[in-house]
Design a protein around this motif. Structure first.
Motif, mmCIF file in Angstrom:
data_model
loop_
_atom_site.group_PDB
_atom_site.id
_atom_site.type_symbol
_atom_site.label_atom_id
_atom_site.label_comp_id
_atom_site.label_asym_id
_atom_site.label_seq_id
_atom_site.Cartn_x
_atom_site.Cartn_y
_atom_site.Cartn_z
ATOM 1 N N ALA A 14 0.847 -1.196 0.000
ATOM 2 C CA ALA A 14 0.000 0.000 0.000
ATOM 3 C C ALA A 14 0.878 1.240 0.000
ATOM 4 C CB ALA A 14 -0.904 0.020 1.220
ATOM 5 N N VAL A 15 0.337 2.294 -0.611
ATOM 6 C CA VAL A 15 0.995 3.595 -0.637
ATOM 7 C C VAL A 15 -0.021 4.594 -0.108
ATOM 8 C CG1 VAL A 15 2.162 5.308 -2.074
ATOM 9 C CG2 VAL A 15 2.256 2.894 -2.710
ATOM 10 N N THR A 16 0.397 5.451 0.808
ATOM 11 C CA THR A 16 -0.487 6.448 1.404
ATOM 12 C C THR A 16 0.312 7.679 1.801
ATOM 13 O OG1 THR A 16 -2.066 6.880 3.197
ATOM 14 C CG2 THR A 16 -0.279 5.344 3.688
ATOM 15 N N ALA A 17 -0.365 8.796 1.923
ATOM 16 C CA ALA A 17 0.278 10.013 2.418
ATOM 17 C C ALA A 17 0.318 10.015 3.938
ATOM 18 C CB ALA A 17 -0.454 11.251 1.904
ATOM 19 N N ASP A 18 -0.428 9.114 4.572
ATOM 20 C CA ASP A 18 -0.486 9.010 6.038
ATOM 21 C C ASP A 18 0.702 8.186 6.524
ATOM 22 O OD1 ASP A 18 -0.970 8.356 8.702
ATOM 23 O OD2 ASP A 18 -3.067 7.832 8.367
ATOM 24 N N GLU A 19 1.657 8.835 7.157
ATOM 25 C CA GLU A 19 2.876 8.119 7.555
ATOM 26 C C GLU A 19 2.633 7.039 8.596
ATOM 27 O OE1 GLU A 19 5.964 10.301 9.790
ATOM 28 O OE2 GLU A 19 4.528 11.959 9.787
ATOM 29 N N THR A 20 1.501 7.070 9.284
ATOM 30 C CA THR A 20 1.201 6.020 10.258
ATOM 31 C C THR A 20 0.528 4.815 9.609
ATOM 32 O OG1 THR A 20 -1.041 6.771 10.822
ATOM 33 C CG2 THR A 20 0.808 7.811 12.017
ATOM 34 N N GLY A 21 -0.016 5.008 8.409
ATOM 35 C CA GLY A 21 -0.768 3.938 7.753
ATOM 36 C C GLY A 21 -2.119 3.700 8.401
ATOM 37 N N GLY A 22 -2.535 4.614 9.260
ATOM 38 C CA GLY A 22 -3.785 4.468 9.990
ATOM 39 C C GLY A 22 -5.033 4.447 9.121
ATOM 40 N N ASN A 23 -4.923 4.896 7.880
ATOM 41 C CA ASN A 23 -6.082 4.905 6.988
ATOM 42 C C ASN A 23 -6.149 3.671 6.079
ATOM 43 O OD1 ASN A 23 -3.851 5.660 5.387
ATOM 44 N ND2 ASN A 23 -5.117 6.901 4.036
ATOM 45 N N LEU A 24 -5.233 2.738 6.237
ATOM 46 C CA LEU A 24 -5.214 1.556 5.376
ATOM 47 C C LEU A 24 -6.272 0.543 5.819
ATOM 48 C CD1 LEU A 24 -1.365 1.112 4.976
ATOM 49 C CD2 LEU A 24 -2.985 2.197 3.399
ATOM 50 N N PRO A 25 -6.880 -0.159 4.863
ATOM 51 C CA PRO A 25 -7.959 -1.097 5.183
ATOM 52 C C PRO A 25 -7.489 -2.262 6.060
ATOM 53 C CG PRO A 25 -7.768 -0.800 2.797
ATOM 54 C CD PRO A 25 -6.632 -0.077 3.426
ATOM 55 N N ALA A 26 -8.268 -2.539 7.095
ATOM 56 C CA ALA A 26 -7.948 -3.625 8.026
ATOM 57 C C ALA A 26 -7.982 -4.981 7.343
ATOM 58 C CB ALA A 26 -8.922 -3.598 9.207
ATOM 59 N N ARG A 27 -8.782 -5.109 6.268
ATOM 60 C CA ARG A 27 -8.915 -6.420 5.619
ATOM 61 C C ARG A 27 -7.602 -6.922 5.032
ATOM 62 N NH1 ARG A 27 -12.762 -4.366 1.128
ATOM 63 N NH2 ARG A 27 -13.193 -6.033 0.268
ATOM 64 N N TYR A 28 -6.620 -6.036 4.818
ATOM 65 C CA TYR A 28 -5.314 -6.453 4.289
ATOM 66 C C TYR A 28 -4.218 -6.382 5.352
ATOM 67 C CZ TYR A 28 -7.755 -5.773 -0.142
ATOM 68 O OH TYR A 28 -8.664 -5.837 -1.166
ATOM 69 N N ALA A 29 -4.587 -6.173 6.592
ATOM 70 C CA ALA A 29 -3.619 -6.074 7.688
ATOM 71 C C ALA A 29 -3.041 -7.455 8.000
ATOM 72 C CB ALA A 29 -4.298 -5.477 8.912
ATOM 73 N N ARG A 72 -8.539 -3.088 -7.372
ATOM 74 C CA ARG A 72 -9.551 -2.097 -7.748
ATOM 75 C C ARG A 72 -10.630 -1.919 -6.698
ATOM 76 N NH1 ARG A 72 -8.145 0.142 -12.386
ATOM 77 N NH2 ARG A 72 -6.987 -1.171 -13.792
ATOM 78 N N ASP A 73 -10.832 -2.916 -5.855
ATOM 79 C CA ASP A 73 -11.797 -2.790 -4.766
ATOM 80 C C ASP A 73 -11.128 -1.993 -3.656
ATOM 81 O OD1 ASP A 73 -13.597 -2.999 -2.713
ATOM 82 O OD2 ASP A 73 -13.236 -5.128 -2.363
ATOM 83 N N GLN A 74 -11.337 -0.691 -3.641
ATOM 84 C CA GLN A 74 -10.662 0.173 -2.674
ATOM 85 C C GLN A 74 -11.486 0.390 -1.414
ATOM 86 O OE1 GLN A 74 -7.614 1.345 -2.873
ATOM 87 N NE2 GLN A 74 -7.114 0.811 -4.957
ATOM 88 N N GLY A 75 -12.560 -0.370 -1.251
ATOM 89 C CA GLY A 75 -13.376 -0.221 -0.048
ATOM 90 C C GLY A 75 -12.577 -0.520 1.202
ATOM 91 N N ALA A 76 -12.838 0.207 2.241
ATOM 92 C CA ALA A 76 -12.043 0.092 3.478
ATOM 93 C C ALA A 76 -12.548 -0.962 4.440
ATOM 94 C CB ALA A 76 -11.976 1.453 4.168
#
Length: 77
Positions: A14-29, A72-76
């Motif tokens: 994943a790539v994000t502007a949030d350095e904590t990654g706190g906005n990344l979907p839990a389903r891929y954690a 493509r499924d970007q749902g969180a």
């Protein structure tokens, strides 16, 4: 733009502007911080579709790939 790369299970990244990654979907954690870098529209980076990545960050807050193929499924969740 400074972006932060995170590794999920298997070949999920994943790539994000949030350095904590706190906005990344839990389903891929779980997510593990990998590195930070600069991305600029129109500039190439090996293995990354920069414009597509930045479009997803703008629209969803993150960009996710599986083996370098955009999910493509970007749902969180």
């Amino acid at each position: 733009m400074t972006v932060h790369l995170f590794k999920g299970p298997g070949r999920i990244f994943a790539v994000t502007a949030d350095e904590t990654g706190g906005n990344l979907p839990a389903r891929y954690a779980p997510w593990t911080a990998f590195k930070s870098l600069e991305m600029t529209r129109g500039e190439a980076l090996p293995g990354v579709e920069v414009d597509e990545c930045l479009d997803d960050i703008e629209r969803f807050g993150f960009h996710i790939t599986d083996a370098h193929v955009r999910i493509r499924d970007q749902g969180a969740d």
